[in-house]
Design a protein around this motif. Structure first.
Motif, PDB file in Angstrom:
ATOM      1  N   LEU A  44      44.123  42.572  30.503  1.00  0.00           N
ATOM      2  CA  LEU A  44      44.445  41.838  31.727  1.00  0.00           C
ATOM      3  C   LEU A  44      44.497  40.337  31.479  1.00  0.00           C
ATOM      4  CD1 LEU A  44      42.279  43.403  34.572  1.00  0.00           C
ATOM      5  CD2 LEU A  44      44.738  43.080  34.616  1.00  0.00           C
ATOM      6  N   ASP A  45      45.416  39.672  32.159  1.00  0.00           N
ATOM      7  CA  ASP A  45      45.363  38.225  32.286  1.00  0.00           C
ATOM      8  C   ASP A  45      44.515  37.958  33.519  1.00  0.00           C
ATOM      9  OD1 ASP A  45      45.657  35.553  32.688  1.00  0.00           O
ATOM     10  OD2 ASP A  45      47.849  35.532  32.600  1.00  0.00           O
ATOM     11  N   LEU A  46      43.274  37.539  33.315  1.00  0.00           N
ATOM     12  CA  LEU A  46      42.328  37.419  34.428  1.00  0.00           C
ATOM     13  C   LEU A  46      42.780  36.401  35.469  1.00  0.00           C
ATOM     14  CD1 LEU A  46      38.974  37.575  32.423  1.00  0.00           C
ATOM     15  CD2 LEU A  46      40.084  39.412  33.700  1.00  0.00           C
ATOM     16  N   ASP A  47      43.635  35.458  35.066  1.00  0.00           N
ATOM     17  CA  ASP A  47      44.111  34.452  36.012  1.00  0.00           C
ATOM     18  C   ASP A  47      45.084  35.029  37.037  1.00  0.00           C
ATOM     19  OD1 ASP A  47      42.636  32.482  34.764  1.00  0.00           O
ATOM     20  OD2 ASP A  47      44.264  31.923  33.398  1.00  0.00           O
ATOM     21  N   THR A  48      45.588  36.242  36.793  1.00  0.00           N
ATOM     22  CA  THR A  48      46.588  36.822  37.707  1.00  0.00           C
ATOM     23  C   THR A  48      45.964  37.699  38.787  1.00  0.00           C
ATOM     24  OG1 THR A  48      46.928  38.843  36.372  1.00  0.00           O
ATOM     25  CG2 THR A  48      48.223  36.883  35.783  1.00  0.00           C
ATOM     26  N   ILE A  49      44.630  37.865  38.778  1.00  0.00           N
ATOM     27  CA  ILE A  49      43.970  38.756  39.739  1.00  0.00           C
ATOM     28  C   ILE A  49      43.772  38.038  41.074  1.00  0.00           C
ATOM     29  CG2 ILE A  49      41.912  40.140  40.199  1.00  0.00           C
ATOM     30  CD1 ILE A  49      41.501  40.308  37.196  1.00  0.00           C
ATOM     31  N   SER A  50      43.969  38.770  42.158  1.00  0.00           N
ATOM     32  CA  SER A  50      43.711  38.191  43.476  1.00  0.00           C
ATOM     33  C   SER A  50      43.231  39.288  44.419  1.00  0.00           C
ATOM     34  CB  SER A  50      44.968  37.522  44.041  1.00  0.00           C
ATOM     35  OG  SER A  50      45.997  38.481  44.203  1.00  0.00           O
ATOM     36  N   LEU A  51      42.587  38.866  45.504  1.00  0.00           N
ATOM     37  CA  LEU A  51      42.107  39.790  46.530  1.00  0.00           C
ATOM     38  C   LEU A  51      43.157  39.953  47.622  1.00  0.00           C
ATOM     39  CD1 LEU A  51      38.512  38.412  46.608  1.00  0.00           C
ATOM     40  CD2 LEU A  51      39.081  40.786  46.094  1.00  0.00           C
ATOM     41  N   LEU A  52      42.859  40.835  48.567  1.00  0.00           N
ATOM     42  CA  LEU A  52      43.839  41.214  49.584  1.00  0.00           C
ATOM     43  C   LEU A  52      44.199  40.065  50.516  1.00  0.00           C
ATOM     44  CD1 LEU A  52      45.391  43.653  50.728  1.00  0.00           C
ATOM     45  CD2 LEU A  52      43.429  44.100  52.202  1.00  0.00           C
ATOM     46  N   GLY A  53      43.205  39.270  50.900  1.00  0.00           N
ATOM     47  CA  GLY A  53      43.413  38.272  51.943  1.00  0.00           C
ATOM     48  C   GLY A  53      43.823  36.913  51.433  1.00  0.00           C
ATOM     49  N   PRO A  54      43.782  35.897  52.309  1.00  0.00           N
ATOM     50  CA  PRO A  54      44.138  34.524  51.940  1.00  0.00           C
ATOM     51  C   PRO A  54      43.272  34.040  50.777  1.00  0.00           C
ATOM     52  CG  PRO A  54      43.851  34.731  54.317  1.00  0.00           C
ATOM     53  CD  PRO A  54      43.352  36.004  53.716  1.00  0.00           C
ATOM     54  N   GLN A  55      43.895  33.293  49.862  1.00  0.00           N
ATOM     55  CA  GLN A  55      43.172  32.873  48.661  1.00  0.00           C
ATOM     56  C   GLN A  55      42.465  31.540  48.886  1.00  0.00           C
ATOM     57  OE1 GLN A  55      42.947  35.101  45.977  1.00  0.00           O
ATOM     58  NE2 GLN A  55      43.782  36.218  47.726  1.00  0.00           N
ATOM     59  N   ASP A  56      41.454  31.553  49.799  1.00  0.00           N
ATOM     60  CA  ASP A  56      40.672  30.342  50.002  1.00  0.00           C
ATOM     61  C   ASP A  56      39.532  30.308  48.987  1.00  0.00           C
ATOM     62  OD1 ASP A  56      38.831  32.199  50.972  1.00  0.00           O
ATOM     63  OD2 ASP A  56      39.447  31.883  53.043  1.00  0.00           O
ATOM     64  N   ALA A  57      38.679  29.307  49.099  1.00  0.00           N
ATOM     65  CA  ALA A  57      37.621  29.093  48.108  1.00  0.00           C
ATOM     66  C   ALA A  57      36.681  30.294  47.997  1.00  0.00           C
ATOM     67  CB  ALA A  57      36.830  27.830  48.460  1.00  0.00           C
TER      68      ALA A  57
END
Length: 407
Positions: free
Chosen positions: A120-133
């Motif tokens: 995996l490129d760990l920088d490409t992972i995100s969660l379902l919702g808005p990407q706030d802090a």
């Protein structure tokens, strides 16, 4: 393509596949009152499920890359109970994805780079919702990304079922798509994790859901006026110093071996050859080679591998044309053409979602007889060859391989 089923420390592990429950919405305020009165959740003994990665493989994390799992001073038994690894000094996360649900209403998700192949490129992972802090990693190393966020944040959905309040979220990775005139592909891993925390007055449970691929259909074959075959090589390097391109063609997949399972970016070694001819003057040439997601060579989407016998230049991972010389041990060298490419999966043209589908390889071939004015030899250091100059013996024939699928 996840290498293992994800585990998480819980009081009681859900052992079976989640079914769609009768649910009803619950407000965050209602559940927040319950969570506020819960004590902080220390590590507890849990029931472990099967793990596709062996404990030895999972725990082979370099010393400098290890991250402490749980509270300090855990014993070996306590560490294993929360599905982590122990090195006689401390408890640390293994090469997996660990999901934790705490009694004070927090998701803890630790993702290892080695959770997929390719990594995996760990920088490409995100969660379902808005990407706030709140929804960004609380810590990232070369080998791990760590997330910790409230169960009411980052797009988490909320429902109630069978006396539990259930929080559910998704984590996924982005990936690079290459687009050609008649199809789109990707060679990057696509990581997707759906996870839940289930709370009651007395217990915390978790559930992880993974999506598996559909079973593949049977392989295909095609023949022409002069019999030509396309087959995939299966040899592998086992000794230090061996040349993979040479060893690959020591053996071939049989019809019973299809569909052949490959990982993204795995090399696929192909060979096209003339069958049943002993005329040393015959020369096999490849015109086009391409891939489709169905057995039909005319279907879309398609992805070019060779164009006029040369690597398709708009592919970042150029197809490698492998010379066939005397070291191959073949009697009629001009009867063979070999090439290799990196495994990929097709992508939906509209949504750009990976189809995680099957792949079939096709080549259009010409059997040529040399003359004084034309040697039949192909060269990639020139413009498109003059097709009219080719002294074709049997016209153009399209041959197809058996089926490749992703693991």
């Amino acid at each position: 393509m996840l290498l293992q089923k994800h585990q998480a420390p819980v009081i009681q592990q859900v052992q079976k596949v989640r079914q769609q429950p009768q649910t009803r919405p619950v407000t965050y305020d209602q559940q927040a009152k319950k969570l506020k009165n819960q004590p902080q959740w220390p590590p507890q003994r849990v029931t472990q499920g099967p793990d596709a990665t062996t404990p030895i493989e999972k725990c082979q994390v370099k010393a400098e890359e290890r991250i402490t799992c749980g509270v300090p001073d855990l014993t070996l038994a306590q560490c294993e109970a929360i599905n982590c690894c122990f090195d006689e000094r401390r408890c640390y996360y293994g090469k997996a994805v660990t999901v934790q649900c705490t009694r004070d209403g927090q998701f803890v998700v630790v993702v290892a780079r080695d959770a997929t192949l390719p990594n995996l490129d760990l920088d490409t992972i995100s969660l379902l919702g808005p990407q706030d802090a709140l929804c960004k990693p609380v810590g990232t190393t070369k080998a791990f990304a760590m997330y910790q966020f409230p169960v009411t944040a980052c797009g988490t959905t909320l429902m109630e079922e069978s006396g539990y309040v259930v929080y559910e979220n998704n984590m996924m990775s982005s990936y690079e798509v290459e687009t050609g005139p008649r199809g789109s592909i990707t060679r990057d891993s696509h990581f997707e994790l759906q996870f839940q925390c289930k709370y009651s007055d007395t217990a915390v449970e978790f559930l992880v859901v993974e999506v598996n691929a559909v079973p593949p259909p049977t392989p295909v074959a095609a023949t022409g006026l002069v019999r030509v075959e396309l087959r995939l090589a299966s040899g592998q390097c086992y000794n230090k110093g061996c040349v993979e391109e040479v060893e690959a063609y020591r053996s071939y997949y049989s019809e019973a071996d299809y569909p052949v399972a490959k990982l993204l970016k795995d090399p696929v070694y192909a060979e096209v050859h003339i069958l049943g001819r002993t005329d040393s003057n015959l020369v096999l040439n490849l015109d086009y080679c391409w891939a489709t997601s169905t057995p039909s060579p005319l279907s879309l989407p398609k992805w070019d591998l060779l164009v006029d016998g040369c690597p398709y230049q708009d592919d970042r991972y150029l197809t490698n044309v492998i010379p066939v010389d005397g070291s191959s041990g073949l009697e009629f060298l001009t009867h063979y053409k070999r090439f290799a490419f990196k495994m990929f999966t097709f992508v939906d043209a509209d949504t750009l979602a990976p189809l995680k589908d099957r792949v079939f390889i096709h080549c259009s071939t010409e059997v040529c007889h040399p003359t004084r004015t034309h040697s039949c030899q192909q060269s990639c250091n020139r413009q498109r060859r003059d097709v009219a100059a080719v002294n074709s013996v049997a016209g153009e024939t399209v041959v197809s391989s058996g089926e490749l699928i992703l693991t």
